[in-house]
Design a protein around this motif. Structure first.
Motif, PDB file in Angstrom:
ATOM      1  N   LEU A 260       0.865  -1.171   0.000  1.00  0.00           N
ATOM      2  CA  LEU A 260       0.000   0.000   0.000  1.00  0.00           C
ATOM      3  C   LEU A 260       0.901   1.219   0.000  1.00  0.00           C
ATOM      4  O   LEU A 260       1.560   1.523   1.000  1.00  0.00           O
ATOM      5  CB  LEU A 260      -0.915  -0.005   1.232  1.00  0.00           C
ATOM      6  CG  LEU A 260      -1.847   1.205   1.388  1.00  0.00           C
ATOM      7  CD1 LEU A 260      -2.776   1.345   0.184  1.00  0.00           C
ATOM      8  CD2 LEU A 260      -2.659   1.091   2.678  1.00  0.00           C
ATOM      9  N   GLY A 261       0.958   1.902  -1.131  1.00  0.00           N
ATOM     10  CA  GLY A 261       1.914   2.984  -1.294  1.00  0.00           C
ATOM     11  C   GLY A 261       1.374   4.335  -0.861  1.00  0.00           C
ATOM     12  O   GLY A 261       0.174   4.538  -0.665  1.00  0.00           O
ATOM     13  N   PHE A 262       2.306   5.274  -0.744  1.00  0.00           N
ATOM     14  CA  PHE A 262       1.994   6.688  -0.515  1.00  0.00           C
ATOM     15  C   PHE A 262       3.059   7.496  -1.230  1.00  0.00           C
ATOM     16  O   PHE A 262       4.249   7.328  -0.961  1.00  0.00           O
ATOM     17  CB  PHE A 262       1.968   7.026   0.973  1.00  0.00           C
ATOM     18  CG  PHE A 262       1.720   8.498   1.242  1.00  0.00           C
ATOM     19  CD1 PHE A 262       0.432   9.014   1.180  1.00  0.00           C
ATOM     20  CD2 PHE A 262       2.764   9.359   1.542  1.00  0.00           C
ATOM     21  CE1 PHE A 262       0.194  10.364   1.408  1.00  0.00           C
ATOM     22  CE2 PHE A 262       2.533  10.708   1.779  1.00  0.00           C
ATOM     23  CZ  PHE A 262       1.242  11.216   1.711  1.00  0.00           C
ATOM     24  N   GLY A 263       2.630   8.339  -2.163  1.00  0.00           N
ATOM     25  CA  GLY A 263       3.587   9.101  -2.945  1.00  0.00           C
ATOM     26  C   GLY A 263       4.096   8.292  -4.132  1.00  0.00           C
ATOM     27  O   GLY A 263       3.574   7.220  -4.452  1.00  0.00           O
ATOM     28  N   GLU A 270      -1.839  -0.784  -4.441  1.00  0.00           N
ATOM     29  CA  GLU A 270      -2.737   0.361  -4.311  1.00  0.00           C
ATOM     30  C   GLU A 270      -1.898   1.533  -3.824  1.00  0.00           C
ATOM     31  O   GLU A 270      -0.879   1.336  -3.139  1.00  0.00           O
ATOM     32  CB  GLU A 270      -3.867   0.090  -3.303  1.00  0.00           C
ATOM     33  CG  GLU A 270      -4.808  -1.027  -3.669  1.00  0.00           C
ATOM     34  CD  GLU A 270      -5.874  -0.601  -4.676  1.00  0.00           C
ATOM     35  OE1 GLU A 270      -5.903   0.598  -5.042  1.00  0.00           O
ATOM     36  OE2 GLU A 270      -6.661  -1.473  -5.092  1.00  0.00           O
ATOM     37  N   ASN A 271      -2.306   2.757  -4.150  1.00  0.00           N
ATOM     38  CA  ASN A 271      -1.572   3.926  -3.683  1.00  0.00           C
ATOM     39  C   ASN A 271      -2.552   4.919  -3.074  1.00  0.00           C
ATOM     40  O   ASN A 271      -3.503   5.364  -3.732  1.00  0.00           O
ATOM     41  CB  ASN A 271      -0.804   4.581  -4.829  1.00  0.00           C
ATOM     42  CG  ASN A 271       0.277   5.529  -4.317  1.00  0.00           C
ATOM     43  OD1 ASN A 271       0.002   6.409  -3.520  1.00  0.00           O
ATOM     44  ND2 ASN A 271       1.501   5.313  -4.781  1.00  0.00           N
ATOM     45  N   ALA A 281      -5.228  10.680   0.839  1.00  0.00           N
ATOM     46  CA  ALA A 281      -4.831   9.421   1.476  1.00  0.00           C
ATOM     47  C   ALA A 281      -5.817   9.019   2.560  1.00  0.00           C
ATOM     48  O   ALA A 281      -6.188   7.838   2.679  1.00  0.00           O
ATOM     49  CB  ALA A 281      -3.423   9.542   2.048  1.00  0.00           C
ATOM     50  N   ALA A 282      -6.253   9.979   3.371  1.00  0.00           N
ATOM     51  CA  ALA A 282      -7.219   9.666   4.430  1.00  0.00           C
ATOM     52  C   ALA A 282      -8.528   9.158   3.838  1.00  0.00           C
ATOM     53  O   ALA A 282      -9.114   8.187   4.335  1.00  0.00           O
ATOM     54  CB  ALA A 282      -7.469  10.902   5.286  1.00  0.00           C
ATOM     55  N   ALA A 283      -8.989   9.794   2.765  1.00  0.00           N
ATOM     56  CA  ALA A 283     -10.241   9.379   2.146  1.00  0.00           C
ATOM     57  C   ALA A 283     -10.143   7.979   1.547  1.00  0.00           C
ATOM     58  O   ALA A 283     -11.133   7.249   1.488  1.00  0.00           O
ATOM     59  CB  ALA A 283     -10.644  10.381   1.066  1.00  0.00           C
ATOM     60  N   MET A 288      -8.947   1.092   0.447  1.00  0.00           N
ATOM     61  CA  MET A 288      -7.794   0.391  -0.102  1.00  0.00           C
ATOM     62  C   MET A 288      -7.334  -0.746   0.808  1.00  0.00           C
ATOM     63  O   MET A 288      -6.890  -1.798   0.323  1.00  0.00           O
ATOM     64  CB  MET A 288      -6.658   1.381  -0.375  1.00  0.00           C
ATOM     65  CG  MET A 288      -6.971   2.284  -1.549  1.00  0.00           C
ATOM     66  SD  MET A 288      -5.584   3.347  -2.023  1.00  0.00           S
ATOM     67  CE  MET A 288      -6.283   4.138  -3.489  1.00  0.00           C
ATOM     68  N   LEU A 289      -7.438  -0.574   2.113  1.00  0.00           N
ATOM     69  CA  LEU A 289      -7.125  -1.687   3.017  1.00  0.00           C
ATOM     70  C   LEU A 289      -8.062  -2.858   2.759  1.00  0.00           C
ATOM     71  O   LEU A 289      -7.637  -4.027   2.768  1.00  0.00           O
ATOM     72  CB  LEU A 289      -7.234  -1.239   4.478  1.00  0.00           C
ATOM     73  CG  LEU A 289      -6.056  -0.470   5.060  1.00  0.00           C
ATOM     74  CD1 LEU A 289      -6.379  -0.007   6.483  1.00  0.00           C
ATOM     75  CD2 LEU A 289      -4.772  -1.314   5.067  1.00  0.00           C
ATOM     76  N   ARG A 290      -9.326  -2.563   2.506  1.00  0.00           N
ATOM     77  CA  ARG A 290     -10.280  -3.637   2.202  1.00  0.00           C
ATOM     78  C   ARG A 290      -9.890  -4.365   0.916  1.00  0.00           C
ATOM     79  O   ARG A 290      -9.926  -5.593   0.852  1.00  0.00           O
ATOM     80  CB  ARG A 290     -11.687  -3.054   2.050  1.00  0.00           C
ATOM     81  CG  ARG A 290     -12.352  -2.698   3.353  1.00  0.00           C
ATOM     82  CD  ARG A 290     -13.688  -2.004   3.105  1.00  0.00           C
ATOM     83  NE  ARG A 290     -14.327  -1.709   4.372  1.00  0.00           N
ATOM     84  CZ  ARG A 290     -15.122  -2.542   5.035  1.00  0.00           C
ATOM     85  NH1 ARG A 290     -15.374  -3.728   4.515  1.00  0.00           N
ATOM     86  NH2 ARG A 290     -15.663  -2.203   6.189  1.00  0.00           N
TER      87      ARG A 290
END
Length: 325
Positions: A260-263, A270-271, A281-283, A288-290
Protein backbone atom coordinates in the motif's frame (compact mmCIF):
# COMPACT_ATOMS: atom_id res chain seq x y z
CA UNK A 1 -19.19 -13.20 15.79
CA UNK A 2 -22.96 -13.09 16.17
CA UNK A 3 -24.78 -14.67 13.24
CA UNK A 4 -27.18 -12.86 10.89
CA UNK A 5 -30.84 -13.26 11.79
CA UNK A 6 -32.80 -15.21 9.14
CA UNK A 7 -35.85 -13.05 9.87
CA UNK A 8 -34.02 -9.75 9.27
CA UNK A 9 -33.49 -8.26 5.83
CA UNK A 10 -31.24 -5.20 5.79
CA UNK A 11 -33.00 -2.48 3.81
CA UNK A 12 -31.03 -0.13 1.54
CA UNK A 13 -32.68 3.30 1.81
CA UNK A 14 -32.32 6.34 -0.43
CA UNK A 15 -31.27 9.66 1.15
CA UNK A 16 -34.59 11.27 0.19
CA UNK A 17 -37.54 12.28 2.36
CA UNK A 18 -39.00 8.77 2.27
CA UNK A 19 -35.67 7.16 3.19
CA UNK A 20 -35.08 9.60 6.06
CA UNK A 21 -38.61 9.05 7.37
CA UNK A 22 -38.17 5.27 7.21
CA UNK A 23 -34.82 5.48 8.97
CA UNK A 24 -36.27 7.61 11.78
CA UNK A 25 -39.20 5.17 12.10
CA UNK A 26 -36.76 2.27 12.55
CA UNK A 27 -34.79 4.20 15.18
CA UNK A 28 -37.96 5.04 17.13
CA UNK A 29 -38.86 1.34 17.10
CA UNK A 30 -35.50 0.47 18.65
CA UNK A 31 -33.89 -0.71 15.41
CA UNK A 32 -30.48 -0.01 13.91
CA UNK A 33 -29.81 2.23 10.90
CA UNK A 34 -26.43 2.79 9.29
CA UNK A 35 -26.01 6.29 7.89
CA UNK A 36 -23.26 8.26 6.18
CA UNK A 37 -21.24 10.99 7.83
CA UNK A 38 -18.36 12.99 6.42
CA UNK A 39 -15.95 10.62 8.21
CA UNK A 40 -17.27 7.03 7.90
CA UNK A 41 -20.66 5.29 7.92
CA UNK A 42 -22.07 5.07 11.44
CA UNK A 43 -24.29 2.37 12.94
CA UNK A 44 -27.06 4.30 14.62
CA UNK A 45 -29.43 3.43 17.44
CA UNK A 46 -31.44 5.40 19.99
CA UNK A 47 -28.78 6.68 22.42
CA UNK A 48 -31.34 6.74 25.24
CA UNK A 49 -32.43 3.12 24.84
CA UNK A 50 -30.42 0.44 26.63
CA UNK A 51 -31.98 -2.18 24.34
CA UNK A 52 -31.12 -0.33 21.13
CA UNK A 53 -27.55 0.34 22.25
CA UNK A 54 -27.16 -3.28 23.35
CA UNK A 55 -28.22 -4.23 19.81
CA UNK A 56 -25.37 -2.07 18.42
CA UNK A 57 -22.85 -3.93 20.57
CA UNK A 58 -24.35 -7.27 19.55
CA UNK A 59 -24.35 -6.46 15.83
CA UNK A 60 -20.72 -5.35 15.94
CA UNK A 61 -19.49 -7.83 18.55
CA UNK A 62 -18.14 -4.73 20.29
CA UNK A 63 -16.80 -4.87 23.89
CA UNK A 64 -19.43 -3.29 26.11
CA UNK A 65 -16.77 -1.34 28.02
CA UNK A 66 -16.00 0.70 24.88
CA UNK A 67 -18.11 3.91 24.93
CA UNK A 68 -20.05 5.22 21.94
CA UNK A 69 -20.36 8.69 20.43
CA UNK A 70 -23.75 10.37 20.67
CA UNK A 71 -24.48 12.17 17.40
CA UNK A 72 -26.66 15.29 17.47
CA UNK A 73 -28.26 17.48 14.83
CA UNK A 74 -27.65 20.81 16.57
CA UNK A 75 -25.97 22.39 19.58
CA UNK A 76 -29.25 22.76 21.48
CA UNK A 77 -29.72 18.98 21.40
CA UNK A 78 -26.17 18.42 22.68
CA UNK A 79 -26.56 20.90 25.55
CA UNK A 80 -29.69 19.10 26.75
CA UNK A 81 -27.57 16.07 27.62
CA UNK A 82 -24.10 17.40 28.48
CA UNK A 83 -22.41 20.37 30.15
CA UNK A 84 -20.31 22.64 27.92
CA UNK A 85 -17.49 24.61 29.48
CA UNK A 86 -16.38 27.84 27.80
CA UNK A 87 -13.57 25.92 26.09
CA UNK A 88 -15.90 23.18 24.89
CA UNK A 89 -18.38 25.74 23.58
CA UNK A 90 -15.59 27.54 21.72
CA UNK A 91 -14.62 24.30 20.01
CA UNK A 92 -18.21 23.44 19.14
CA UNK A 93 -18.83 26.88 17.68
CA UNK A 94 -15.64 26.67 15.62
CA UNK A 95 -15.77 23.09 14.35
CA UNK A 96 -19.36 21.84 14.47
CA UNK A 97 -20.71 20.50 12.27
CA UNK A 98 -17.51 18.63 11.56
CA UNK A 99 -15.19 15.72 12.37
CA UNK A 100 -14.67 16.64 16.04
CA UNK A 101 -15.99 14.67 19.02
CA UNK A 102 -15.96 16.47 22.37
CA UNK A 103 -16.04 14.42 25.60
CA UNK A 104 -18.26 16.26 28.07
CA UNK A 105 -19.70 15.78 31.58
CA UNK A 106 -23.21 14.35 31.58
CA UNK A 107 -26.08 16.41 32.93
CA UNK A 108 -27.81 14.85 35.91
CA UNK A 109 -31.02 14.99 33.89
CA UNK A 110 -29.43 13.15 30.96
CA UNK A 111 -31.43 10.15 29.85
CA UNK A 112 -28.62 8.63 27.79
CA UNK A 113 -28.39 4.87 28.18
CA UNK A 114 -25.57 3.73 30.46
CA UNK A 115 -24.37 1.47 27.66
CA UNK A 116 -23.87 4.57 25.47
CA UNK A 117 -21.35 5.95 27.98
CA UNK A 118 -20.20 2.53 29.26
CA UNK A 119 -21.19 3.72 32.73
CA UNK A 120 -18.92 6.78 32.65
CA UNK A 121 -20.09 10.21 33.77
CA UNK A 122 -18.98 11.68 30.47
CA UNK A 123 -20.15 11.33 26.89
CA UNK A 124 -18.50 11.94 23.54
CA UNK A 125 -20.74 14.16 21.41
CA UNK A 126 -20.49 15.12 17.76
CA UNK A 127 -22.49 17.03 15.15
CA UNK A 128 -21.63 15.43 11.80
CA UNK A 129 -20.97 17.60 8.76
CA UNK A 130 -23.28 15.58 6.54
CA UNK A 131 -26.76 16.74 5.59
CA UNK A 132 -28.23 13.22 5.46
CA UNK A 133 -26.91 12.37 8.92
CA UNK A 134 -28.28 15.54 10.50
CA UNK A 135 -31.64 15.15 8.72
CA UNK A 136 -31.96 11.62 10.10
CA UNK A 137 -31.07 12.68 13.65
CA UNK A 138 -33.43 15.66 13.47
CA UNK A 139 -36.27 13.49 12.13
CA UNK A 140 -35.66 10.99 14.93
CA UNK A 141 -35.70 13.83 17.46
CA UNK A 142 -32.86 12.85 19.79
CA UNK A 143 -29.22 11.81 20.03
CA UNK A 144 -28.17 8.77 18.02
CA UNK A 145 -25.42 6.51 19.35
CA UNK A 146 -23.29 5.53 16.38
CA UNK A 147 -19.93 3.79 16.24
CA UNK A 148 -18.55 2.91 12.82
CA UNK A 149 -20.79 0.42 10.97
CA UNK A 150 -18.40 -2.53 10.83
CA UNK A 151 -17.66 -5.64 12.88
CA UNK A 152 -15.70 -4.51 15.93
CA UNK A 153 -12.01 -3.97 15.35
CA UNK A 154 -12.25 -4.35 11.58
CA UNK A 155 -11.82 -1.85 8.77
CA UNK A 156 -14.25 1.06 8.97
CA UNK A 157 -16.82 1.51 6.17
CA UNK A 158 -16.80 4.48 3.80
CA UNK A 159 -19.57 3.21 1.47
CA UNK A 160 -22.92 1.52 1.96
CA UNK A 161 -21.53 -1.57 0.22
CA UNK A 162 -18.86 -1.82 2.94
CA UNK A 163 -21.63 -1.74 5.56
CA UNK A 164 -23.57 -4.50 3.83
CA UNK A 165 -20.41 -6.61 3.48
CA UNK A 166 -19.93 -6.66 7.24
CA UNK A 167 -23.39 -6.31 8.74
CA UNK A 168 -25.96 -7.64 6.25
CA UNK A 169 -28.73 -9.41 8.17
CA UNK A 170 -27.55 -7.94 11.49
CA UNK A 171 -29.01 -4.42 11.13
CA UNK A 172 -32.33 -3.06 9.90
CA UNK A 173 -31.21 -0.59 7.25
CA UNK A 174 -28.47 1.48 5.67
CA UNK A 175 -29.03 4.86 4.05
CA UNK A 176 -26.91 4.83 0.90
CA UNK A 177 -25.58 8.31 0.14
CA UNK A 178 -22.30 7.55 -1.60
CA UNK A 179 -18.73 7.79 -0.36
CA UNK A 180 -17.63 9.50 2.85
CA UNK A 181 -15.36 12.42 1.86
CA UNK A 182 -13.05 12.53 4.93
CA UNK A 183 -12.59 8.77 5.29
CA UNK A 184 -11.19 8.52 8.84
CA UNK A 185 -13.10 8.85 12.09
CA UNK A 186 -13.45 12.07 14.04
CA UNK A 187 -10.78 13.64 16.19
CA UNK A 188 -11.68 13.26 19.89
CA UNK A 189 -10.74 15.71 22.64
CA UNK A 190 -11.52 15.85 26.34
CA UNK A 191 -10.66 18.14 29.23
CA UNK A 192 -8.63 18.05 32.44
CA UNK A 193 -9.28 21.37 34.12
CA UNK A 194 -8.05 24.01 31.69
CA UNK A 195 -6.09 21.48 29.64
CA UNK A 196 -7.53 20.12 26.38
CA UNK A 197 -6.52 16.48 25.92
CA UNK A 198 -6.17 14.74 22.56
CA UNK A 199 -7.87 11.36 23.01
CA UNK A 200 -7.81 10.25 19.36
CA UNK A 201 -6.38 11.91 16.25
CA UNK A 202 -8.84 11.99 13.39
CA UNK A 203 -10.42 13.90 10.56
CA UNK A 204 -9.83 17.35 12.09
CA UNK A 205 -6.07 18.09 12.23
CA UNK A 206 -4.94 18.97 15.74
CA UNK A 207 -3.12 22.01 14.34
CA UNK A 208 -6.54 23.52 13.52
CA UNK A 209 -7.70 23.01 17.10
CA UNK A 210 -4.50 24.47 18.52
CA UNK A 211 -4.84 27.56 16.33
CA UNK A 212 -8.43 28.01 17.48
CA UNK A 213 -7.51 27.76 21.16
CA UNK A 214 -4.09 29.44 20.87
CA UNK A 215 -2.60 26.61 22.93
CA UNK A 216 -1.11 23.17 22.50
CA UNK A 217 -3.21 20.09 23.10
CA UNK A 218 -2.07 17.77 25.83
CA UNK A 219 -1.49 14.11 25.05
CA UNK A 220 -2.52 11.32 27.43
CA UNK A 221 0.29 10.34 29.79
CA UNK A 222 -0.83 6.71 29.93
CA UNK A 223 -0.85 3.87 27.45
CA UNK A 224 -3.86 1.57 27.24
CA UNK A 225 -3.13 -1.70 29.05
CA UNK A 226 -5.12 -4.92 28.94
CA UNK A 227 -8.13 -4.51 31.21
CA UNK A 228 -8.13 -0.68 31.08
CA UNK A 229 -11.46 0.94 30.22
CA UNK A 230 -11.35 3.35 27.27
CA UNK A 231 -12.76 6.82 27.94
CA UNK A 232 -13.35 7.43 24.25
CA UNK A 233 -13.85 5.27 21.15
CA UNK A 234 -10.86 4.11 19.13
CA UNK A 235 -8.45 3.71 22.06
CA UNK A 236 -8.16 -0.07 21.98
CA UNK A 237 -4.64 -1.15 21.00
CA UNK A 238 -5.78 -3.43 18.17
CA UNK A 239 -8.44 -1.71 16.10
CA UNK A 240 -9.36 -0.82 12.50
CA UNK A 241 -7.70 -4.11 11.53
CA UNK A 242 -7.92 -6.13 8.33
CA UNK A 243 -7.75 -9.92 8.50
CA UNK A 244 -4.21 -9.78 7.10
CA UNK A 245 -1.14 -8.80 9.08
CA UNK A 246 0.16 -5.28 8.47
CA UNK A 247 3.80 -4.13 8.26
CA UNK A 248 4.46 -0.39 8.48
CA UNK A 249 7.12 1.96 7.08
CA UNK A 250 7.93 -0.44 4.25
CA UNK A 251 9.86 0.63 1.13
CA UNK A 252 8.89 -2.52 -0.77
CA UNK A 253 6.70 -5.60 -0.49
CA UNK A 254 8.13 -8.97 0.49
CA UNK A 255 7.11 -12.00 -1.62
CA UNK A 256 4.14 -12.80 0.64
CA UNK A 257 2.94 -9.16 0.79
CA UNK A 258 1.17 -6.51 -1.25
CA UNK A 259 2.27 -2.88 -0.98
CA UNK A 260 0.00 0.00 0.00
CA UNK A 261 1.91 2.98 -1.29
CA UNK A 262 1.99 6.69 -0.52
CA UNK A 263 3.59 9.10 -2.94
CA UNK A 264 5.62 8.13 -6.03
CA UNK A 265 6.57 4.59 -5.00
CA UNK A 266 7.09 1.66 -7.37
CA UNK A 267 5.18 -1.61 -7.50
CA UNK A 268 2.35 -0.54 -5.18
CA UNK A 269 -0.77 -2.67 -5.51
CA UNK A 270 -2.74 0.36 -4.31
CA UNK A 271 -1.57 3.93 -3.68
CA UNK A 272 -3.21 6.15 -1.08
CA UNK A 273 -2.09 9.22 -3.02
CA UNK A 274 0.39 9.32 -5.89
CA UNK A 275 0.84 13.04 -5.16
CA UNK A 276 1.43 12.48 -1.42
CA UNK A 277 -1.77 14.38 -0.58
CA UNK A 278 -2.75 13.49 2.99
CA UNK A 279 -6.40 14.47 2.50
CA UNK A 280 -6.68 12.13 -0.48
CA UNK A 281 -4.83 9.42 1.48
CA UNK A 282 -7.22 9.67 4.43
CA UNK A 283 -10.24 9.38 2.15
CA UNK A 284 -8.76 6.28 0.45
CA UNK A 285 -7.35 4.49 3.53
CA UNK A 286 -10.14 2.11 4.54
CA UNK A 287 -11.30 1.32 1.01
CA UNK A 288 -7.79 0.39 -0.10
CA UNK A 289 -7.12 -1.69 3.02
CA UNK A 290 -10.28 -3.64 2.20
CA UNK A 291 -9.17 -4.26 -1.38
CA UNK A 292 -5.75 -5.46 -0.30
CA UNK A 293 -7.20 -7.61 2.45
CA UNK A 294 -9.21 -9.43 -0.23
CA UNK A 295 -5.94 -10.58 -1.86
CA UNK A 296 -5.31 -12.85 1.16
CA UNK A 297 -1.75 -11.55 1.40
CA UNK A 298 -0.04 -9.62 4.16
CA UNK A 299 -0.03 -5.83 3.70
CA UNK A 300 3.08 -3.66 3.66
CA UNK A 301 2.52 0.11 3.97
CA UNK A 302 4.74 2.96 2.83
CA UNK A 303 5.80 5.57 5.43
CA UNK A 304 3.21 8.29 6.06
CA UNK A 305 4.26 11.79 7.27
CA UNK A 306 3.17 12.29 10.87
CA UNK A 307 1.58 15.71 10.63
CA UNK A 308 -1.89 17.04 9.79
CA UNK A 309 -4.16 14.19 8.70
CA UNK A 310 -1.08 11.97 8.63
CA UNK A 311 -1.39 11.64 12.41
CA UNK A 312 -4.86 10.14 12.05
CA UNK A 313 -3.73 7.83 9.24
CA UNK A 314 -0.74 6.61 11.26
CA UNK A 315 -2.91 6.11 14.34
CA UNK A 316 -5.25 3.84 12.36
CA UNK A 317 -2.35 1.98 10.74
CA UNK A 318 -0.54 1.45 14.05
CA UNK A 319 -3.69 -0.06 15.55
CA UNK A 320 -4.26 -2.18 12.43
CA UNK A 321 -0.69 -3.50 12.79
CA UNK A 322 -0.89 -4.13 16.54
CA UNK A 323 -0.74 -7.70 17.92
CA UNK A 324 -4.19 -9.23 18.18
CA UNK A 325 -5.65 -11.09 21.08
Amino acid sequence: MSLPRPDLTTERLHPDDAGIARGAEILRAGGLVSFPTETVYGLGGDACSETAVASIFAAKDRPSFNPLIAHVSDLEMARAYAHFSDLALRLAMAFWPGPLTIVLPLRKTSKLAELTTSGLQTVGMRMPDHTTARRLISAFGGPVAAPSANPSGRISPTTADHVIDGLDGRIDAVIDDGNCPVGVESTIVGFDGDDVILLRPGGLPIENIERCLARKLKHPTFAMQEGDQPIAPGQLTSHYAPQATVRLNADHALPHEVLLGFGPVKNAAENLSQNADLQEAAANLFTMLRRLDATRKAIAVSPIPDHGLGRAINDRLNRAAAPRG
